[in-house]
Design an enzyme around this catalytic site. Structure first.
Site, mmCIF file in Angstrom:
data_model
loop_
_atom_site.group_PDB
_atom_site.id
_atom_site.type_symbol
_atom_site.label_atom_id
_atom_site.label_comp_id
_atom_site.label_asym_id
_atom_site.label_seq_id
_atom_site.Cartn_x
_atom_site.Cartn_y
_atom_site.Cartn_z
ATOM 1 N N HIS A 183 19.675 0.748 -13.419
ATOM 2 C CA HIS A 183 18.869 0.196 -12.364
ATOM 3 C C HIS A 183 18.622 0.832 -11.400
ATOM 4 O O HIS A 183 19.674 0.994 -10.734
ATOM 5 C CB HIS A 183 19.442 -1.265 -12.322
ATOM 6 C CG HIS A 183 19.270 -2.417 -13.335
ATOM 7 N ND1 HIS A 183 19.855 -3.534 -13.458
ATOM 8 C CD2 HIS A 183 18.063 -2.545 -14.130
ATOM 9 C CE1 HIS A 183 19.595 -4.006 -14.396
ATOM 10 N NE2 HIS A 183 18.631 -3.697 -14.998
ATOM 11 N N ARG A 185 17.603 0.947 -7.948
ATOM 12 C CA ARG A 185 17.813 0.686 -6.720
ATOM 13 C C ARG A 185 19.360 0.709 -6.604
ATOM 14 O O ARG A 185 19.583 0.260 -5.370
ATOM 15 C CB ARG A 185 16.939 -0.536 -6.350
ATOM 16 C CG ARG A 185 17.506 -1.957 -7.082
ATOM 17 C CD ARG A 185 16.417 -2.945 -6.735
ATOM 18 N NE ARG A 185 16.946 -4.183 -7.462
ATOM 19 C CZ ARG A 185 16.134 -5.339 -7.442
ATOM 20 N NH1 ARG A 185 15.081 -5.493 -6.929
ATOM 21 N NH2 ARG A 185 16.895 -6.520 -7.923
ATOM 22 N N GLU A 186 20.075 0.288 -7.398
ATOM 23 C CA GLU A 186 21.718 0.214 -7.388
ATOM 24 C C GLU A 186 22.011 1.527 -7.157
ATOM 25 O O GLU A 186 23.044 2.014 -7.924
ATOM 26 C CB GLU A 186 22.095 -0.516 -8.764
ATOM 27 C CG GLU A 186 21.474 -1.975 -8.816
ATOM 28 C CD GLU A 186 21.677 -2.597 -10.076
ATOM 29 O OE1 GLU A 186 22.371 -1.975 -10.985
ATOM 30 O OE2 GLU A 186 21.071 -3.515 -10.441
ATOM 31 N N GLU A 382 29.725 -4.872 -11.536
ATOM 32 C CA GLU A 382 28.809 -4.931 -10.471
ATOM 33 C C GLU A 382 29.499 -4.656 -9.305
ATOM 34 O O GLU A 382 30.539 -5.410 -8.903
ATOM 35 C CB GLU A 382 28.064 -6.457 -10.372
ATOM 36 C CG GLU A 382 27.549 -6.907 -11.596
ATOM 37 C CD GLU A 382 26.120 -6.315 -11.562
ATOM 38 O OE1 GLU A 382 25.703 -5.809 -10.424
ATOM 39 O OE2 GLU A 382 25.216 -6.891 -12.631
HETATM 40 ZN ZN LIG Z 1 21.959 -3.607 -12.542
#
Ligand SMILES: [Zn+2]
Length: 426
Positions: A183, A185-186, A382
């Protein structure tokens, strides 16, 4: 919102700064769901592309954050109020925060901001800097480090994997496989992966026990096209960059894997941020990761995919709330990581299956790793956001990367111990 962004992205032109997507006046709201009715309301709201849910945990009382455009704010607030969901505004103008971050991040002309052969964590490093660092490591530590390309991105950037060994030349050791940045933007995720690389290579003496019987293979930036785009054009870009329709580009790489592909919590609309792709493995980036996983069949014991944000250690399944057969083992190993982090810094991580603690999602690399590539212990981490923005402020990158490393190290030690026992029993 994603339709609007995609149109801007598709139609515009040459001046990179002028084309930087503005989030002027966008607000970030934070609240919690306290009961099933509120949770249902929020899940319905999340179906609306006007609202960008940064997090939507399924456990009551955990913070939920949503980005809302100026035109939609009144209605959004009214919906929350009607449902008696108390909210706070954690960012009054997301556009301003993005602008501040962008300026700070570009203040370092050469980005690397470190001596050759090392890398600093006071900025979010760009693709070229990351590539240069990996290549320097492979030259400086040629007996222990090898950098290979596992394929090309859609925009023809090489997808680099670094193999880190202890240099004893023993082939076919067990493997710990990591990736980051699927992903775009992470940004904290690739930063944390680079920190792990730095620890294992530059700080080898202190960590040699992690490499005695294991090789580590790390892909620190699996979606470089999206990552670069999130630096130069749209801070919140999440997907790959391959065009899908004349209006919309990109596929959610973490919905593009061929296991229960397209079934749940993914979108078949090309403009959506969770678009699962025109077919499973439609993206060169996910194909490359798939092939890497299969090439390590039987050797890879642990697969870790780094994401942000929300302090979660997640394991399969994403596609169903049922649990895999060996979930107790995985849970035990994940909790070793959470405990180590809690002891070191006080940060709380929530541990559980994706579908049960965060949200259901099918077609992810996590489920694929277990079901198809047969990697027995797969996890998603996360990472925390440390503040109001999507990613931690620059001043917090190193602190969070270090904290993440504490967790990963504890998990790796647990894995090594577990499979040593399994091998002894066999
Ligand atoms: Zn993600």
């Amino acid at each position: 919102m994603f339709l609007k962004l995609a149109v801007i992205a598709t139609l515009c032109c040459t001046n990179a700064l002028a084309n930087f997507t503005s989030y002027e006046g966008y607000k970030v709201y934070e609240f919690t769901a306290e009961n099933t009715t509120q949770q249902k309301t929020l899940e319905n709201l999340a179906q609306n592309n006007a609202y960008d849910f940064f997090t939507l945990p399924r456990i009551f009382g955990l913070p939920i954050r949503v980005l809302v455009a100026p035109a939609d704010q009144l209605q959004f607030q009214q919906t929350l109020e009607t449902s008696q969901i108390a909210y706070t505004t954690v960012n009054e103008n997301f556009g301003q925060s993005v602008e501040v971050e962008r300026k700070l991040n570009s203040m370092y002309p050469k980005q690397r901001n470190s001596a050759p052969g090392s890398i600093s964590f006071n900025v979010y490093q760009r693709y070229d800097a990351i590539t240069a660092y990996l290549e320097e490591l492979s030259k400086t530590y040629s007996s222990r480090v090898k950098v290979t390309s596992i394929g090309d991105s859609y925009e023809k950037r090489q997808l680099h994997a670094i193999t880190i060994t202890n240099g004893d030349g023993v082939a076919n050791k067990n493997v710990i496989l990591m990736d980051a940045g699927i992903h775009a933007r992470e940004w904290i995720a690739p930063a944390a992966a680079l920190y792990v690389i730095q620890q294992l290579v530059e700080n080898y003496e202190q960590n040699s026990h992690l490499l005695a019987n294991y090789d580590w293979i790390i892909v620190p930036l699996i979606n470089p096209d999206g990552y670069e785009y999130s630096h130069t054009r749209d801070r919140l870009w999440r997907k790959t960059r391959k065009p899908v329709t004349i209006f919309c580009d990109g596929t959610d790489g973490n919905r593009n894997f061929d296991f229960h592909w397209g079934e749940i919590a993914t979108s078949s609309h090309a403009c959506a941020s969770t678009f699962s792709g025109s077919s499973a493995f439609s993206e060169p980036e996910t194909q490359a990761l798939r092939d890497l996983m299969h090439s390590l069949s039987g050797r890879a014991k642990f697969y870790l995919s780094l994401h942000s944000f929300g302090n979660y250690l997640l394991y399969p399944w994403g596609y169903t709330s049922e649990l895999p057969e060996n979930w107790r083992d995985i849970d035990d190993i994940a909790r070793a990581g959470a405990t180590a982090i809690k002891t070191a810094t006080g940060t709380d991580y929530t541990v559980g299956s994706t579908s049960n603690v965060l949200y259901p999602a099918s077609g992810g690399s996590l489920d694929y790793a277990l079901a198809k590539a047969k990697i027995p212990v797969p996890m998603v981490m996360e990472l925390p956001s440390a503040g109001q923005q999507f990613d931690p402020p620059l001043s917090k990158i190193e602190e969070l990367a270090f904290e993440t490393w504490i967790g990963i190290k504890a998990i790796a030690e647990k894995i090594i111990e577990k499979y040593k026992l399994v091998d002894e029993e066999n």
